[in-house]
Design an enzyme around this catalytic site. Structure first.
Site, PDB file in Angstrom:
ATOM      1  N   GLY A  98       0.726  -1.254  -0.035  1.00 61.46           N
ATOM      2  CA  GLY A  98      -0.189  -0.133  -0.144  1.00 61.46           C
ATOM      3  C   GLY A  98       0.790   1.214  -0.068  1.00 61.46           C
ATOM      4  N   VAL A 119      16.860   8.882  -0.990  1.00 60.28           N
ATOM      5  CA  VAL A 119      17.827   7.763  -1.363  1.00 60.28           C
ATOM      6  C   VAL A 119      18.408   8.354  -2.415  1.00 60.28           C
ATOM      7  CG1 VAL A 119      17.776   5.499  -2.106  1.00 60.28           C
ATOM      8  CG2 VAL A 119      16.133   5.993  -0.022  1.00 60.28           C
ATOM      9  N   ARG A 134       1.095  -5.260  -5.897  1.00 58.88           N
ATOM     10  CA  ARG A 134       1.510  -6.193  -4.927  1.00 58.88           C
ATOM     11  C   ARG A 134       1.865  -7.391  -6.022  1.00 58.88           C
ATOM     12  NH1 ARG A 134      -2.426  -3.332  -1.541  1.00 58.88           N
ATOM     13  NH2 ARG A 134      -1.455  -3.485   0.645  1.00 58.88           N
ATOM     14  N   ASP A 154       5.083  -4.429   6.300  1.00 57.62           N
ATOM     15  CA  ASP A 154       5.806  -5.702   6.671  1.00 57.62           C
ATOM     16  C   ASP A 154       5.821  -6.557   5.795  1.00 57.62           C
ATOM     17  OD1 ASP A 154       3.256  -7.362   9.030  1.00 57.62           O
ATOM     18  OD2 ASP A 154       3.072  -5.922   7.057  1.00 57.62           O
ATOM     19  N   THR A 211       4.173   3.103   5.735  1.00 50.93           N
ATOM     20  CA  THR A 211       2.861   2.467   5.737  1.00 50.93           C
ATOM     21  C   THR A 211       2.268   3.315   6.563  1.00 50.93           C
ATOM     22  OG1 THR A 211       1.545   0.904   6.709  1.00 50.93           O
ATOM     23  CG2 THR A 211       3.793   0.799   7.407  1.00 50.93           C
ATOM     24  N   ASP A 214      -0.065   2.554   8.697  1.00 47.84           N
ATOM     25  CA  ASP A 214      -0.544   1.845  10.053  1.00 47.84           C
ATOM     26  C   ASP A 214       0.234   1.894  11.260  1.00 47.84           C
ATOM     27  OD1 ASP A 214      -2.349   0.953   7.970  1.00 47.84           O
ATOM     28  OD2 ASP A 214      -1.469  -0.925   7.828  1.00 47.84           O
ATOM     29  N   ASP A 228       2.595   0.099  12.109  1.00 47.92           N
ATOM     30  CA  ASP A 228       2.756  -1.203  12.590  1.00 47.92           C
ATOM     31  C   ASP A 228       3.833  -2.122  12.757  1.00 47.92           C
ATOM     32  OD1 ASP A 228       2.463  -1.490  10.187  1.00 47.92           O
ATOM     33  OD2 ASP A 228       0.788  -3.200  10.179  1.00 47.92           O
ATOM     34  N   ARG A 287     -27.007  11.301  18.087  1.00 43.90           N
ATOM     35  CA  ARG A 287     -26.651   9.828  17.159  1.00 43.90           C
ATOM     36  C   ARG A 287     -25.011   9.479  17.658  1.00 43.90           C
ATOM     37  NH1 ARG A 287     -27.375  12.439  11.218  1.00 43.90           N
ATOM     38  NH2 ARG A 287     -29.559  11.939  11.096  1.00 43.90           N
ATOM     39  N   GLY A 293      -5.922   0.118   9.132  1.00 42.95           N
ATOM     40  CA  GLY A 293      -5.035  -0.406  10.201  1.00 42.95           C
ATOM     41  C   GLY A 293      -5.208  -1.703  10.441  1.00 42.95           C
ATOM     42  N   ARG A 294      -5.892  -2.474   9.255  1.00 40.81           N
ATOM     43  CA  ARG A 294      -6.032  -4.028   9.427  1.00 40.81           C
ATOM     44  C   ARG A 294      -5.856  -4.566  10.802  1.00 40.81           C
ATOM     45  NH1 ARG A 294      -2.945  -6.617   4.459  1.00 40.81           N
ATOM     46  NH2 ARG A 294      -1.971  -4.454   4.639  1.00 40.81           N
ATOM     47  N   GLU A 299     -15.116   9.532  21.550  1.00 41.05           N
ATOM     48  CA  GLU A 299     -15.440   9.226  22.816  1.00 41.05           C
ATOM     49  C   GLU A 299     -14.870   7.939  23.141  1.00 41.05           C
ATOM     50  OE1 GLU A 299     -17.773  11.185  21.083  1.00 41.05           O
ATOM     51  OE2 GLU A 299     -17.635  12.252  22.844  1.00 41.05           O
ATOM     52  N   LYS A 312     -23.831  13.412  27.046  1.00 40.02           N
ATOM     53  CA  LYS A 312     -24.023  13.965  25.765  1.00 40.02           C
ATOM     54  C   LYS A 312     -24.961  13.489  24.826  1.00 40.02           C
ATOM     55  CE  LYS A 312     -18.944  13.804  25.986  1.00 40.02           C
ATOM     56  NZ  LYS A 312     -17.508  13.425  25.401  1.00 40.02           N
ATOM     57  N   HIS A 317      -9.989   5.106   1.383  1.00 45.31           N
ATOM     58  CA  HIS A 317      -8.635   5.645   0.801  1.00 45.31           C
ATOM     59  C   HIS A 317      -8.178   6.947   0.884  1.00 45.31           C
ATOM     60  CE1 HIS A 317      -8.710   1.379  -0.669  1.00 45.31           C
ATOM     61  NE2 HIS A 317      -7.401   1.638  -1.121  1.00 45.31           N
TER      62      HIS A 317
HETATM   63  P1  ATP Z   1       0.804  -2.283   3.626  1.00 49.05           P
HETATM   64  O1  ATP Z   1       0.417  -3.546   4.627  1.00 49.05           O
HETATM   65  O2  ATP Z   1       0.930  -1.220   4.080  1.00 49.05           O
HETATM   66  O3  ATP Z   1      -0.240  -2.351   2.479  1.00 49.05           O
HETATM   67  P2  ATP Z   1       2.577  -4.382   2.780  1.00 49.05           P
HETATM   68  O4  ATP Z   1       4.095  -4.166   2.326  1.00 49.05           O
HETATM   69  O5  ATP Z   1       2.648  -5.028   4.258  1.00 49.05           O
HETATM   70  O6  ATP Z   1       2.018  -3.059   2.895  1.00 49.05           O
HETATM   71  P3  ATP Z   1       1.521  -6.775   1.353  1.00 49.05           P
HETATM   72  O7  ATP Z   1       0.609  -6.636   0.404  1.00 49.05           O
HETATM   73  O8  ATP Z   1       1.565  -7.378   2.592  1.00 49.05           O
HETATM   74  O9  ATP Z   1       1.890  -4.984   1.838  1.00 49.05           O
HETATM   75  O10 ATP Z   1       3.069  -6.988   0.654  1.00 49.05           O
HETATM   76  C1  ATP Z   1       3.497  -6.481  -0.417  1.00 49.05           C
HETATM   77  C2  ATP Z   1       4.188  -7.319  -1.497  1.00 49.05           C
HETATM   78  O11 ATP Z   1       5.400  -7.950  -0.625  1.00 49.05           O
HETATM   79  C3  ATP Z   1       3.602  -8.750  -1.961  1.00 49.05           C
HETATM   80  O12 ATP Z   1       2.620  -8.333  -2.805  1.00 49.05           O
HETATM   81  C4  ATP Z   1       4.550  -9.625  -2.070  1.00 49.05           C
HETATM   82  O13 ATP Z   1       5.042  -9.363  -3.651  1.00 49.05           O
HETATM   83  C5  ATP Z   1       5.513  -9.120  -1.333  1.00 49.05           C
HETATM   84  N1  ATP Z   1       5.605 -10.097  -0.001  1.00 49.05           N
HETATM   85  C6  ATP Z   1       4.741 -10.253   0.966  1.00 49.05           C
HETATM   86  N2  ATP Z   1       5.269 -11.055   1.611  1.00 49.05           N
HETATM   87  C7  ATP Z   1       6.024 -11.704   1.374  1.00 49.05           C
HETATM   88  C8  ATP Z   1       6.711 -13.189   1.488  1.00 49.05           C
HETATM   89  N3  ATP Z   1       6.649 -13.668   2.733  1.00 49.05           N
HETATM   90  N4  ATP Z   1       7.598 -13.752   0.802  1.00 49.05           N
HETATM   91  C9  ATP Z   1       8.018 -12.885  -0.462  1.00 49.05           C
HETATM   92  N5  ATP Z   1       7.178 -11.665  -0.919  1.00 49.05           N
HETATM   93  C10 ATP Z   1       6.531 -11.184   0.021  1.00 49.05           C
END
Ligand code: ATP
Length: 326
Positions: free
Chosen positions: A14, A26, A75, A106, A129, A131, A133, A166, A174-175, A191, A217, A256
């Site tokens: 994301g 970078v 992804r 992650d 991210t 999140d 997290d 209401r 934040g899944r 609240e 309230k 989003h």
């Molecule tokens: P967010 O949670 O903020 O959306 P994220 O990096 O956690 O971001 P994911 O969709 O979990 O998003 O992972 C992104 C990409 O990373 C995946 O589509 C995949 O290509 C790669 N990836 C994730 N986990 C693995 C894994 N265990 N092995 C190899 N590639 C991975």
């Protein structure tokens, strides 16, 4: 130590506001140090497909203020397979890329760790991210901007909420992490925050209603983290309609809009510092680490720790919300 002459950079998973500022940092730090930098389009998908281009300092001009990512994000299911990662390694060899900087959450950093171990590639992660997290860093890039977006939205909802009697459930992203809901609730004067970290052991909403909720309230705003564990805003609203039909409930799912927008100053600064630190890490011979920030100091956290450990929420903050919402 690897002799690094070309760094590849990609954004994955994301997108989050501030990723562009990190790409810029970078690229410019690498070029400052006489190292070439190649931008990989669409995350691991582009690494597999060979969508790579050299970045100059000018290519990253005028992006610090933009949300999203100029390298695009995606992804890639293929990267989860050994064959997919082999094709990605071939792209690295063909393009002369000696090291990788991965900006993402992650999942993306898990992919980087596996890839780096399989092909002996120095890799550095940057936590991007909304999140917040990831273990080992106080903040992730995009979190502050998302929090500000949430607060702005809740302020607007509050205007209409206070005109009627209401309960408003506002669902935030934040899944499986409640940081946005928790601190969004503090910052917007909501609240309550219903978060996944304690959803399994505590019936947060049930407690809220039985401890005098709304006694003083005529309207209430509750932030809910999107998660199967919390039931999400829709799940909670259904429960209220079922169990407490006397309340008029409304649901807003922010969705989003939380990912978009120009990054806040805090996110731009964080991204700039982390981007520079990621290149420095590679130059120092660090590998398989994530750049983090702890007590305003840049730190290197082993990737395996950053993705393997859970970042804990501060339970006292729930109490703060309770006290401040009387
Ligand atoms: P967010 O949670 O903020 O959306 P994220 O990096 O956690 O971001 P994911 O969709 O979990 O998003 O992972 C992104 C990409 O990373 C995946 O589509 C995949 O290509 C790669 N990836 C994730 N986990 C693995 C894994 N265990 N092995 C190899 N590639 C991975």
């Amino acid at each position: 130590m690897h002799n690094i002459s070309c760094i590849g950079i990609l954004t994955s998973g994301g997108d989050s506001p501030g990723m562009n500022a990190a790409i810029r940092a970078v690229a410019r730090t690498a070029i400052f140090n006489g190292i070439a930098v190649k931008g990989i389009m669409r995350g691991y998908k582009g690494l597999i497909a060979g969508e790579v281009r050299l970045l100059t300092t000018r290519d990253v001009s005028n992006i610090i203020q933009q949300g999203g990512t100029m390298l695009k994000s995606a992804r890639s299911e293929e990267f989860r397979t050994a064959e997919g990662r082999q094709r990605a390694a071939e792209t690295m060899r063909r393009e002369g890329i000696d090291a990788l900087v991965v900006i993402g959450g992650d999942g993306s950093l898990s992919g980087a760790r596996i890839f780096a171990a399989e092909y002996d590639i120095p890799a550095v992660g940057i936590p991007g991210t909304i999140d917040n997290d990831l273990y080992g860093t106080d903040m992730t890039i995009g979190y502050d901007t998302a929090l500000n977006t949430i607060v702005e939205a809740v302020d607007k909802i509050r205007d209409t909420a206070s005109s009627h009697e209401r309960i408003f459930f506002v669902e935030v992203m934040g899944r499986d992490a409640g940081f946005l809901a928790l601190y969004g609730a503090v910052a917007s004067g909501a609240e309550a925050a219903i978060i996944p970290e304690i959803a399994a052991e505590t019936d947060q909403f049930g407690e809220l209603l039985t401890t005098g909720f709304r006694s003083t309230k005529n309207s209430s705003i509750v932030l809910v983290a999107e998660s199967e564990l919390t039931g999400g805003a829709i799940g909670l609203a259904e429960r209220v309609r079922r169990e407490y039909p006397q309340y008029d409930v409304r649901v807003t799912i922010l969705g989003h809009i939380q990912r978009g927008g120009s990054p806040t100053a805090a996110d731009r600064i964080l991204a700039s510092r982390m981007g520079e630190a990621a290149v420095n890490a590679l130059l120092e011979g660090q590998r398989n680490v994530m750049v983090g920030i702890a007590d305003d100091r840049l730190v290197y956290v082993p990737l395996v720790k950053a993705i393997g450990k859970s970042k804990l929420i501060d339970h006292n903050v729930l109490e703060t919300i309770k006290i401040l919402s009387i």
